[in-house]
Design an enzyme around this catalytic site. Structure first.
Site, PDB file in Angstrom:
ATOM      1  N   ARG A  57      -7.959 -15.262  -3.113  1.00 47.19           N
ATOM      2  CA  ARG A  57      -6.896 -15.786  -2.247  1.00 47.19           C
ATOM      3  C   ARG A  57      -7.473 -16.798  -1.265  1.00 47.19           C
ATOM      4  O   ARG A  57      -6.885 -17.866  -1.043  1.00 47.19           O
ATOM      5  CB  ARG A  57      -6.222 -14.636  -1.493  1.00 47.19           C
ATOM      6  CG  ARG A  57      -5.208 -15.089  -0.443  1.00 47.19           C
ATOM      7  CD  ARG A  57      -4.597 -13.895   0.277  1.00 47.19           C
ATOM      8  NE  ARG A  57      -3.708 -13.172  -0.612  1.00 47.19           N
ATOM      9  CZ  ARG A  57      -2.431 -13.446  -0.791  1.00 47.19           C
ATOM     10  NH1 ARG A  57      -1.874 -14.446  -0.114  1.00 47.19           N
ATOM     11  NH2 ARG A  57      -1.695 -12.737  -1.613  1.00 47.19           N
ATOM     12  N   THR A 102       1.191  -2.704   4.855  1.00 44.04           N
ATOM     13  CA  THR A 102       1.287  -1.267   5.144  1.00 44.04           C
ATOM     14  C   THR A 102       2.196  -0.638   4.092  1.00 44.04           C
ATOM     15  O   THR A 102       3.375  -0.398   4.335  1.00 44.04           O
ATOM     16  CB  THR A 102       1.846  -1.016   6.564  1.00 44.04           C
ATOM     17  OG1 THR A 102       2.985  -1.866   6.781  1.00 44.04           O
ATOM     18  CG2 THR A 102       0.805  -1.305   7.611  1.00 44.04           C
ATOM     19  N   THR A 137       3.861  -3.484  10.127  1.00 41.86           N
ATOM     20  CA  THR A 137       4.902  -2.495  10.421  1.00 41.86           C
ATOM     21  C   THR A 137       4.364  -1.083  10.230  1.00 41.86           C
ATOM     22  O   THR A 137       3.837  -0.752   9.164  1.00 41.86           O
ATOM     23  CB  THR A 137       6.118  -2.714   9.521  1.00 41.86           C
ATOM     24  OG1 THR A 137       6.592  -4.052   9.690  1.00 41.86           O
ATOM     25  CG2 THR A 137       7.227  -1.733   9.875  1.00 41.86           C
ATOM     26  N   CYS A 277       9.821  -4.273   3.123  1.00 43.02           N
ATOM     27  CA  CYS A 277      10.407  -3.986   4.434  1.00 43.02           C
ATOM     28  C   CYS A 277      11.441  -2.877   4.324  1.00 43.02           C
ATOM     29  O   CYS A 277      11.164  -1.730   4.653  1.00 43.02           O
ATOM     30  CB  CYS A 277      11.039  -5.255   5.022  1.00 43.02           C
ATOM     31  SG  CYS A 277       9.840  -6.486   5.533  1.00 43.02           S
ATOM     32  N   ARG A 348       6.492  -7.299  -5.112  1.00 46.96           N
ATOM     33  CA  ARG A 348       6.099  -5.984  -4.602  1.00 46.96           C
ATOM     34  C   ARG A 348       7.314  -5.078  -4.413  1.00 46.96           C
ATOM     35  O   ARG A 348       8.311  -5.477  -3.830  1.00 46.96           O
ATOM     36  CB  ARG A 348       5.354  -6.130  -3.265  1.00 46.96           C
ATOM     37  CG  ARG A 348       3.954  -6.705  -3.393  1.00 46.96           C
ATOM     38  CD  ARG A 348       3.328  -6.895  -2.029  1.00 46.96           C
ATOM     39  NE  ARG A 348       4.046  -7.888  -1.238  1.00 46.96           N
ATOM     40  CZ  ARG A 348       3.796  -8.099   0.060  1.00 46.96           C
ATOM     41  NH1 ARG A 348       2.907  -7.374   0.692  1.00 46.96           N
ATOM     42  NH2 ARG A 348       4.464  -9.037   0.713  1.00 46.96           N
TER      43      ARG A 348
END
Length: 444
Positions: A57, A102, A137, A277, A348
């Site tokens: 990356r 996370t 988060t 999220c 994801r």
């Protein structure tokens, strides 16, 4: 409790001045969907070290290529930033921003390993006078209970006496070209008043929308996690209504259209709830609540409803296939869209993947296309094949993601892809298709 405007308070701005004069550096740890935009925004004002443990990356970023395909090469222009995978390059930084993932594990338990690893890396280079601000988060208390001890352990320093700690929840919305990073009000918090002010000043140098100071780190952590819990619950209500209305042969979209004529009706719609999220964050609050001996009822219920939707859609398609006298095990179905939301490359926690797996349980031959997703990532993460384009004719087509490329498609296009007695499932309510004798149309 209040919105801070810069220069409202008389306080020391030494660190901010040093960053502005580029006598000190700011570091961002984690260069994904959240970390990279933050790093580039800060790099317009300060000298920045962008750190990520993924060397591949980092190599792409050094070539001004965004692995997430959200930013263009021009977005790197004018940025005073050094991308690195070497932790030693963080030694000269004095303000650390942590933006690592996370996730949860297969049992829906928070996986803090990326956060713990980042805390260890920072702890090894932490110096007196430094600041560490977490954006990832988490559940309330995680920054102080799980991350702080690692910072102190690996640095040998003490919070307050030697360094400052803060939490500023990320509010980046991938794919949103209107509400960009600098145009969204930023919540900040710190371990004391001085920390809050300095963190507010640093972020305020790039955030045009203003800064809001939470009364504590735990309050800021809680505010972030409930933003997504609230959305999860509202969507779960719409999904449950969609299941009920389907049993009554009522079009849910028409119901919502009628209900939205009331001024205080909330404009939520049913759908597959994935991503990192809404589909993940509620599990962090559930985990912490259970640690405290309380089993949440409403949050749990919302999660169960939303997680059940892929199976519901798959069962509905099988029912429609049988109604059209098609044996599911002898059918071929096209799924259009695999990313967790429209117009981004992020796969994801995509619930479309769960839908595909549910369809495969019925021995249905499933083809998948997506103009945004990476075939290599799909193969690596999910062991699935992403086609460049539809191949042959299909018994049914499922439009699962509202990519812009799909919004203008019409019934003629879909019928051109399908065999006799075609079936179209519109999971995003993109189309208004009338009754066609030879086309079965269903939407959530």
């Amino acid at each position: 409790m209040f919105k801070i405007r810069l220069n409202e308070f008389n306080h020391q701005q030494g660190l901010l001045n040093d960053l502005q004069q580029k006598e000190k550096q700011l570091a961002v740890i984690g260069l994904g969907y959240v970390g990279l935009p933050i790093a580039l925004a800060f790099a317009q004002r300060f000298r920045v070290v962008g750190f990520d443990t993924n060397a591949e990356r980092v190599a792409m970023l050094q070539r001004h290529e965004d692995p997430s395909r959200q930013l263009k090469p021009g977005d790197f222009t004018g940025a005073d930033i050094r991308f690195t995978a070497n932790p030693d390059d963080l030694r000269n930084a004095h303000f650390f921003v942590v933006a690592v993932p996370t996730p949860v594990d297969e049992y829906k338990v928070p996986d803090l390993k990326p956060l713990q690893r980042a805390s260890e890396i920072i702890g090894r280079v932490l110096k007196p006078g430094d600041y560490v601000v977490y954006e990832s988060t988490v559940y309330p208390g995680c920054t102080e209970d799980d991350c702080l001890p690692l910072l102190e352990q690996y640095s040998g320093l003490k919070l307050g006496d030697d360094f400052k700690l803060g939490y500023s929840p990320e509010r980046i919305n991938p794919g949103d070209k209107v509400r960009t990073l600098t145009d969204i009000l930023k919540v900040v918090s710190g371990n004391d008043a001085e920390a809050v002010q300095t963190i507010a000043d640093v972020y305020g140098s790039i955030i045009r929308a203003g800064i809001y100071a939470a009364t504590s780190i735990k309050v800021a952590e809680a505010a972030k996690v409930i933003e997504n819990v609230q959305r999860d619950l509202n969507i779960s209500l719409m999904n449950e209504l969609a299941v009920i209305f389907d049993k009554m042969s009522i079009d849910t979209q028409e119901v919502l259209k009628a209900a939205s004529t009331k001024w205080n009706f909330l404009p939520f719609t049913p759908g597959l709830v994935g991503g990192h999220c809404i589909g993940i964050d509620p599990y962090y609050l559930l985990y912490k609540s259970r640690q405290l001996g309380y089993e949440p009822q409403v949050i749990n219920s919302g999660r169960r409803v939303n997680d059940s939707m892929p199976a519901f859609v798959a069962t509905k398609l099988v029912q429609l296939l049988l109604q059209r006298e098609k044996n599911p095990a002898q059918t071929k179905v096209l799924v259009m869209g695999l990313t967790f939301k429209e117009n981004i490359a992020d796969i994801r926690n995509s619930k479309v993947v769960d839908l595909v797996r549910e369809l495969m349980k019925y021995a249905i031959n499933v083809h998948i296309v997506d103009p945004c997703a990476s075939p290599n990532e799909v193969a690596l993460d999910y062991k699935m094949t992403l086609l460049d384009a539809p191949v042959g004719r299909y018994d049914a087509v499922i439009v699962a993601v509202a990519h812009d490329q799909y919004r203008t498609l019409d019934v003629v296009y879909f019928k051109s892809l399908m065999t006799e007695r075609p079936i179209l499932l519109d999971l995003k309510g993109l189309y208004t298709i009338g009754r066609e004798d030879d086309l079965t149309y269903w939407r959530l």
